[in-house]
Every structure is written in structure tokens, then in C-alpha cells.
Design an enzyme around this catalytic site. Structure first.
Site, PDB file in Angstrom:
ATOM      1  N   ARG A   1       3.052  22.993  22.622  1.00 22.57           N
ATOM      2  CA  ARG A   1       2.898  21.729  23.055  1.00 22.57           C
ATOM      3  C   ARG A   1       1.391  21.328  22.600  1.00 22.57           C
ATOM      4  O   ARG A   1       1.251  20.086  22.467  1.00 22.57           O
ATOM      5  CB  ARG A   1       2.941  21.600  24.679  1.00 22.57           C
TER       6      ARG A   1
ATOM      7  N   HIS B   1      11.571  12.892  25.409  1.00 23.61           N
ATOM      8  CA  HIS B   1      10.562  13.623  25.309  1.00 23.61           C
ATOM      9  C   HIS B   1      10.138  14.168  24.220  1.00 23.61           C
ATOM     10  O   HIS B   1      10.369  15.337  23.436  1.00 23.61           O
ATOM     11  CB  HIS B   1      10.592  14.695  26.450  1.00 23.61           C
TER      12      HIS B   1
ATOM     13  N   GLN C   1       7.912  17.304  22.953  1.00 24.84           N
ATOM     14  CA  GLN C   1       8.557  18.596  23.503  1.00 24.84           C
ATOM     15  C   GLN C   1       9.258  18.918  22.482  1.00 24.84           C
ATOM     16  O   GLN C   1       9.085  20.175  21.967  1.00 24.84           O
ATOM     17  CB  GLN C   1       9.554  18.278  24.738  1.00 24.84           C
TER      18      GLN C   1
ATOM     19  N   ARG D   1       3.328   8.896  30.602  1.00 24.36           N
ATOM     20  CA  ARG D   1       4.591   9.574  31.013  1.00 24.36           C
ATOM     21  C   ARG D   1       4.800   8.849  32.366  1.00 24.36           C
ATOM     22  O   ARG D   1       4.088   8.700  33.157  1.00 24.36           O
ATOM     23  CB  ARG D   1       4.070  11.088  31.527  1.00 24.36           C
TER      24      ARG D   1
ATOM     25  N   CYS E   1      11.845  24.012  28.181  1.00 32.37           N
ATOM     26  CA  CYS E   1      10.648  23.343  28.313  1.00 32.37           C
ATOM     27  C   CYS E   1       9.548  23.656  29.203  1.00 32.37           C
ATOM     28  O   CYS E   1       8.287  23.234  29.166  1.00 32.37           O
ATOM     29  CB  CYS E   1      10.923  21.672  28.212  1.00 32.37           C
TER      30      CYS E   1
ATOM     31  N   ASP F   1      17.051  23.427  30.500  1.00 29.41           N
ATOM     32  CA  ASP F   1      16.172  22.676  31.210  1.00 29.41           C
ATOM     33  C   ASP F   1      16.654  22.414  32.731  1.00 29.41           C
ATOM     34  O   ASP F   1      17.711  22.867  32.898  1.00 29.41           O
ATOM     35  CB  ASP F   1      15.961  21.241  30.870  1.00 29.41           C
TER      36      ASP F   1
HETATM   37  N1   CP Z   1       7.232  20.425  29.340  1.00 27.16           N
HETATM   38  C1   CP Z   1       6.353  19.658  29.769  1.00 27.16           C
HETATM   39  O1   CP Z   1       6.468  18.572  29.844  1.00 27.16           O
HETATM   40  O2   CP Z   1       5.889  20.233  31.058  1.00 27.16           O
HETATM   41  P1   CP Z   1       5.008  19.421  32.223  1.00 27.16           P
HETATM   42  O3   CP Z   1       5.797  18.811  32.913  1.00 27.16           O
HETATM   43  O4   CP Z   1       4.138  20.294  32.812  1.00 27.16           O
HETATM   44  O5   CP Z   1       4.273  18.432  31.454  1.00 27.16           O
HETATM   45  N1  NVA Z   2      13.861  17.174  32.227  1.00 25.41           N
HETATM   46  C1  NVA Z   2      12.765  17.537  33.018  1.00 25.41           C
HETATM   47  C2  NVA Z   2      11.691  17.657  32.010  1.00 25.41           C
HETATM   48  C3  NVA Z   2      10.292  18.062  32.501  1.00 25.41           C
HETATM   49  C4  NVA Z   2       9.456  18.591  31.323  1.00 25.41           C
HETATM   50  C5  NVA Z   2      12.282  16.154  33.932  1.00 25.41           C
HETATM   51  O1  NVA Z   2      12.253  15.012  33.334  1.00 25.41           O
HETATM   52  O2  NVA Z   2      11.872  16.614  35.088  1.00 25.41           O
END
Ligand code: CP
Ligand code: NVA
Length: 329
Positions: free
Chosen positions: A313, A134, A137, A107, A268, A227
Site C-alpha cells: 500500500r 478503493h 488498494q 477517505r 485488504c 474482505d
Molecule cells: N486496507 C485499508 O484500506 O486499510 P485501512 O482501513 O487501515 O486504511
Molecule cells: N470494505 C471495507 C474495506 C476496508 C479497507 C470497508 O469499506 O470498510
């Protein structure tokens, strides 16, 4: 799928993605001690080891990878301050991790980082969120919509309202191109998806609508999705995004505009729906808002399936690891 990486759903066929969702449902049944196919019995990842690299914050994704690994007998190492990118190149780090681990989750930021990890490690690499995508997700989002509606994937209509070019919306757009659900995006013109991605999806035959009108997007939708208005790394853009997106809040009036009494609300997470976070407390002080992309009423209301998504998830991430580390799919 043994040996494959999941950097983006672009690399997978419709049948492969649907098989991953079906496997997720079977693994969910196994976890709940319900009936499941006998070939999934036992510890499917016994003796394996997984590296989890997190250059951005996470609750769901990290915990999903860890619980999924533990459930199936694998060990994990959580890495957040490794030498990678500072004292050691991505290439060298990938070669080291590939000697020690059976799979790597990443990540973080640019797509090139995760592509290099996959190129040089020699083991499956999974995208746990990058600036532009993502994919795990989307697997959970589609699974949740299928479970709640009972519809086939091609029959589903997703309406995304908010920042139309972030990682979560891009992943849903790629999912639409691959799986055949309709995908509508309501977003200001300046936050439209990149022409490259949009044209790629059209070329794949995706059924798309991009509009500045949230009401047009949600009409007849099965799922209304939103989101955050500024993603991780975009905190300095908060004021600009609030000004751009305040008309794009998901609230009860917008749900009613769907004309679908069974419409689902998906997010998400994490979500800014009340004042119980330090970020939202700062936004309240500076901009006078008590909720942003979704109202507390919708978030906690009967249409919301956000915690089912969060649980899914784990089941979908488990399926991705099992499929790419074993010969099961
Ligand atoms: N939705 C998601 O990716 O959550 P986190 O940022 O908590 O992993
Ligand atoms: N768009 C958001 C998603 C978090 C799961 C971010 O990248 O912060």
C-alpha cells in the site's frame, strides 16, 4: 500524469496503471537501498504539502500516505474534524485546501464528495476509499500478486469470495476491465455487483464470472481474495450479512478447491480472523462465531500474503503521489 487526480482506475489506461505499478516496484527498491533507476534519486516531493482528509477510520491508508510523503520530503496535515460538509461546503473547502496544499487525499463516503474536491481544488486528489471504490488498494493487490507469481498481469486469475458489491470488490472489478486479469466473484445474488458497473466492465472486454458457488470461483485461481462481510458504515447490517455470507468463508477446504498448490490468499485488511478485537468479541457473543470472512488458519498460513499487500500500500501510494505531483511519469 502530472496534475492528474486518481478518483478511480476507470480514468487510467492499462499502460498508465502498469507504469504506476512499475514505479512502485522501483520506489520499493529505493526504500530498501537496492538498485533503482537513477532519475528516482533524492527527495522527489521536496517542499510539497499534502492534506489527508479521513471521514472514516484507517490504519494502512493513512500511514501509507504519511510515510510515503515523509520518505520523499513532503509535509502532511491529517484532517478528521474539519469544517468540511458541516459549516463549509465541499466547494469552499476544496478551494481553500487547493491554495495551501499540492495534493489532497480523501477517505469517506459518496463519490460526489471526492469529485467535488477534485473539481474545485485545482490540485491532484487521490481516493483513499469511498463507499464505492478503493483504487489504491487494487494497485497494491495486483503488485503483490505479480511479485509472488512472477506472472504477467493478463495471466492472473483473481477469485473474490464474499460481499460482491463493496468498494474493494468494485475496485478489483475495474482493475480487471483495465488490466485484463480474470476476475471471478462468488457472492449471494443479493450482493452481486451493480448492473451498471458489471455492464461497463463487460463493455471494456473484462473476463468476468459472477457465481453463487465459491468452489466454482476459486478453481485454478492464482489469488483467493476476501474482505469484511460488512464495511465501515454498515455495522447495523451485521446479522443480515452473517446469515447471507457464512457459506462464503475462506477456509482451508476452499483453498484446496483451487487445485493450485501455490494459490495466494489476499485480504485488504483489517480482517476478522480471531477474537482479538472488540468487534469480533461482540459478534462472538451475539452470533457464536470466532472468525468471519477468513479462518485464522488461512490468515496465518503459508498461502497468505496479506502483510506484503499492506506494505505494498505504501509503495503504490508513493508512486501515485510521485507520478501526479512530478513529471516523472
Ligand atoms: N486496507 C485499508 O484500506 O486499510 P485501512 O482501513 O487501515 O486504511
Ligand atoms: N470494505 C471495507 C474495506 C476496508 C479497507 C470497508 O469499506 O470498510
Amino acid at each position: 500524469m502530472k496534475g492528474r487526480s486518481l478518483l478511480t482506475l476507470k480514468d487510467f489506461t492499462k499502460n498508465e496503471i502498469l507504469s504506476l505499478i512499475e514505479l512502485s516496484m522501483h520506489l520499493k527498491a529505493k526504500k530498501r537501498k537496492e538498485a533503482y533507476p537513477p532519475h528516482l534519486a533524492g527527495k522527489l516531493l521536496d517542499g510539497m504539502n499534502i492534506a489527508l482528509i479521513f471521514d472514516k477510520s484507517s490504519t494502512r491508508t493513512r500511514c501509507s500516505f504519511e510515510v510515503a510523503a515523509f520518505d520523499e520530503g513532503a509535509g502532511v496535515t491529517f484532517l478528521t474534524n474539519s469544517q468540511m460538509g458541516t459549516k463549509e461546503s465541499i466547494e469552499d473547502t476544496a478551494k481553500v485546501l487547493g491554495r495551501l496544499y499540492d495534493g489532497i487525499e480523501y477517505r469517506g463516503f459518496e463519490t460526489s464528495i471526492i469529485e467535488d474536491l477534485a473539481r474545485y481544488s485545482g490540485v491532484p486528489v487521490w481516493n483513499g476509499l469511498t463507499d464505492d471504490d478503493h483504487p489504491t488498494q487494487t494497485l497494491a493487490d495486483v503488485m503483490t500478486a505479480m511479485e509472488h507469481t512472477g506472472k504477467a498481469v493478463e495471466e492472473l486469475v483473481f477469485a473474490y469470495v464474499g460481499d460482491g458489491r463493496n468498494n474493494v470488490s468494485n475496485a478489483l472489478l475495474i482493475g480487471a476491465a483495465k488490466l485484463g486479469y480474470s476476475y471471478r466473484i462468488a457472492t449471494p445474488a443479493s450482493l452481486s455487483p451493480s448492473p451498471d458497473l458489471y455492464n461497463w466492465a463487460l463493455g471494456e472486454g473484462a473476463n468476468l464470472l459472477v457465481t453463487t458457488d465459491p468452489r466454482e470461483a476459486v478453481k485454478g485461481a492464482d489469488v483467493i481474495y476476501t474482505d469484511v462481510w460488512f464495511s465501515m458504515g454498515e455495522e447495523a447490517k451485521a446479522a443480515e450479512r452473517i446469515a447471507l455470507l457464512k457459506e462464503y468463508q475462506v477456509n482451508s477446504a476452499l483453498l484446496a478447491s483451487s487445485n493450485n498448490p501455490s494459490v495466494l490468499f489476499e485480504h485488504c485488511l483489517p480482517a476478522f480472523h480471531d477474537l482479538n478485537t472488540s468487534v469480533m468479541a461482540k459478534i462472538a457473543k451475539e452470533h457464536g462465531l470466532s472468525e468471519m470472512e477468513v479462518t485464522d488458519e488461512v490468515f496465518r498460513g503459508p498461502h497468505s500474503v496479506v502483510f506484503d499487500q499492506a506494505e505494498n500500500r505504501m509503495h503504490t501510494i508513493k508512486a501515485v503521489m510521485v507520478a501526479t505531483l512530478t513529471g516523472i511519469l
